[in-house]
Design an enzyme around this catalytic site. Sequence first.
Site, PDB file in Angstrom:
ATOM      1  N   ASP A  11      -1.420   8.631 -12.362  1.00 27.56           N
ATOM      2  CA  ASP A  11      -2.586   8.886 -11.518  1.00 27.56           C
ATOM      3  C   ASP A  11      -3.166  10.276 -11.770  1.00 27.56           C
ATOM      4  OD1 ASP A  11      -2.085   6.413 -10.416  1.00 27.56           O
ATOM      5  OD2 ASP A  11      -1.083   7.195  -8.630  1.00 27.56           O
TER       6      ASP A  11
ATOM      7  N   TYR B  44      -4.410  -1.593  -0.496  1.00 27.23           N
ATOM      8  CA  TYR B  44      -3.839  -2.937  -0.616  1.00 27.23           C
ATOM      9  C   TYR B  44      -4.608  -4.051   0.091  1.00 27.23           C
ATOM     10  CZ  TYR B  44       0.142  -0.550  -2.603  1.00 27.23           C
ATOM     11  OH  TYR B  44       0.940   0.219  -3.406  1.00 27.23           O
TER      12      TYR B  44
ATOM     13  N   GLY C 292       2.498  -1.409  -8.465  1.00 25.95           N
ATOM     14  CA  GLY C 292       2.174  -2.636  -7.746  1.00 25.95           C
ATOM     15  C   GLY C 292       1.679  -3.733  -8.686  1.00 25.95           C
TER      16      GLY C 292
ATOM     17  N   GLU D 204       0.671  12.052 -10.124  1.00 24.72           N
ATOM     18  CA  GLU D 204       2.006  11.448 -10.062  1.00 24.72           C
ATOM     19  C   GLU D 204       2.095  10.304 -11.053  1.00 24.72           C
ATOM     20  OE1 GLU D 204       2.760   8.616  -6.648  1.00 24.72           O
ATOM     21  OE2 GLU D 204       1.065   9.730  -5.804  1.00 24.72           O
TER      22      GLU D 204
ATOM     23  N   ASN E  23       3.979   6.394 -11.383  1.00 22.76           N
ATOM     24  CA  ASN E  23       4.684   5.297 -10.705  1.00 22.76           C
ATOM     25  C   ASN E  23       5.392   4.454 -11.755  1.00 22.76           C
ATOM     26  OD1 ASN E  23       3.478   5.365  -7.755  1.00 22.76           O
ATOM     27  ND2 ASN E  23       1.795   5.730  -9.178  1.00 22.76           N
TER      28      ASN E  23
ATOM     29  N   GLU F  70       7.892   0.653   1.484  1.00 17.16           N
ATOM     30  CA  GLU F  70       6.916  -0.139   0.737  1.00 17.16           C
ATOM     31  C   GLU F  70       7.330  -1.605   0.606  1.00 17.16           C
ATOM     32  OE1 GLU F  70       5.228   2.099  -2.763  1.00 17.16           O
ATOM     33  OE2 GLU F  70       6.871   3.448  -2.244  1.00 17.16           O
TER      34      GLU F  70
ATOM     35  N   SER G 197       2.690   4.707  -2.447  1.00 12.90           N
ATOM     36  CA  SER G 197       1.688   3.871  -1.767  1.00 12.90           C
ATOM     37  C   SER G 197       0.943   4.621  -0.676  1.00 12.90           C
ATOM     38  CB  SER G 197       2.342   2.597  -1.191  1.00 12.90           C
ATOM     39  OG  SER G 197       2.783   1.765  -2.224  1.00 12.90           O
TER      40      SER G 197
ATOM     41  N   ARG H 100       2.394   3.714 -14.323  1.00  8.36           N
ATOM     42  CA  ARG H 100       0.987   4.007 -14.041  1.00  8.36           C
ATOM     43  C   ARG H 100       0.871   5.481 -13.703  1.00  8.36           C
ATOM     44  NH1 ARG H 100      -0.086   2.054  -9.014  1.00  8.36           N
ATOM     45  NH2 ARG H 100      -0.643   4.147  -8.325  1.00  8.36           N
TER      46      ARG H 100
END
Length: 327
Positions: free
Chosen positions: A265, A224, A285, A279, A281, A22, A154, A263
């Site tokens: 999800d 992205y 990002g 998941e 994070n 990433e 990602s 974050r």
Amino acid sequence: MSANMANEFGKVGVLFGGRSAEREVSLMSGSGVLKALQSKGVDAHPFDPAERSLAELAAEKFDRVFIALHGRYGEDGTLQGVLEQLGIAYTGSGVMASSIAMDKVMTKRIWLSHGLPTPRFVVLDAKAATSEELRQVPDDLGLPLMLKAPHEGSTIGISKVVEYSDMSDGFAHCAKYDDVVLAEEFIAGRELTVPVLGKGRTASALPIVEIRAPEGNYDYQNKYFSDDTKYLCPAPLDEELTKRIQSLAVRAFNAIGSAGWARVDFMLRASDNEPFLLEINTSPGMTGHSLVPMAAKAAGVSYEDLCVKILKSAALELTPSKNWTPT
């Protein structure tokens, strides 16, 4: 430069780039964070661990660092351990929570132990799984299903299996990225994400973001670089469901011991509006397409102020000995 900011934070390192899969996204995230902090008067400096050594990191004498690294060697607890050794306060989760969150399988096991909802799953050995084992997975989980490299982020190392014949190629793709492959029940519905800020009882959720990708394919390109992916924030959900999902996000955050920011999800099943955790994070990002800044903006917090808020939360997980001074 704002004297107040410089005095409050001292010399700040923004760690970005790195050597994970990433790297490209991390370079974008870190550049944004660096510019934002500098614009607020913070004495912030870039540092790329892929290009500079840990000895140079120690020599910089940073008072604290903002971790804008994604994936392995930055989000997985390894760097956090180094920073603990060096006595440098850092943003985000500590060693253990970072390590757990980077492993989707271990995260799911912990969530299940806390009674939190996550899709059913099977773990396959990337090098030794037999064709019979692969064939059995759709029987156990149903079709379609998802295959994931559980230590990547990602949307790297992910395949959707629609037919039995897709299993072999999908498995081979994911196996390139990891020692194990996570096979996961597919939840048909709406894709949501919830940023969480704080720690323990102070942890709170930001507004929910709903992600609507072209043809439901929220892959690396659509995440992205595509302008075709639509983001709805706050997500169009009724108040009761919104609060329920935000509460689940905070519980999921705390279950693995996360701190600072993260974050979470979700998939919201279309058939009954039941949310399922996918998941977490722990170093999300911070690019122009990223979801934490989007949710913060919906809550009235600018990108620059969000970066400062996260930097303020920088800490050491372990308290250094009073007799020990960093060299």
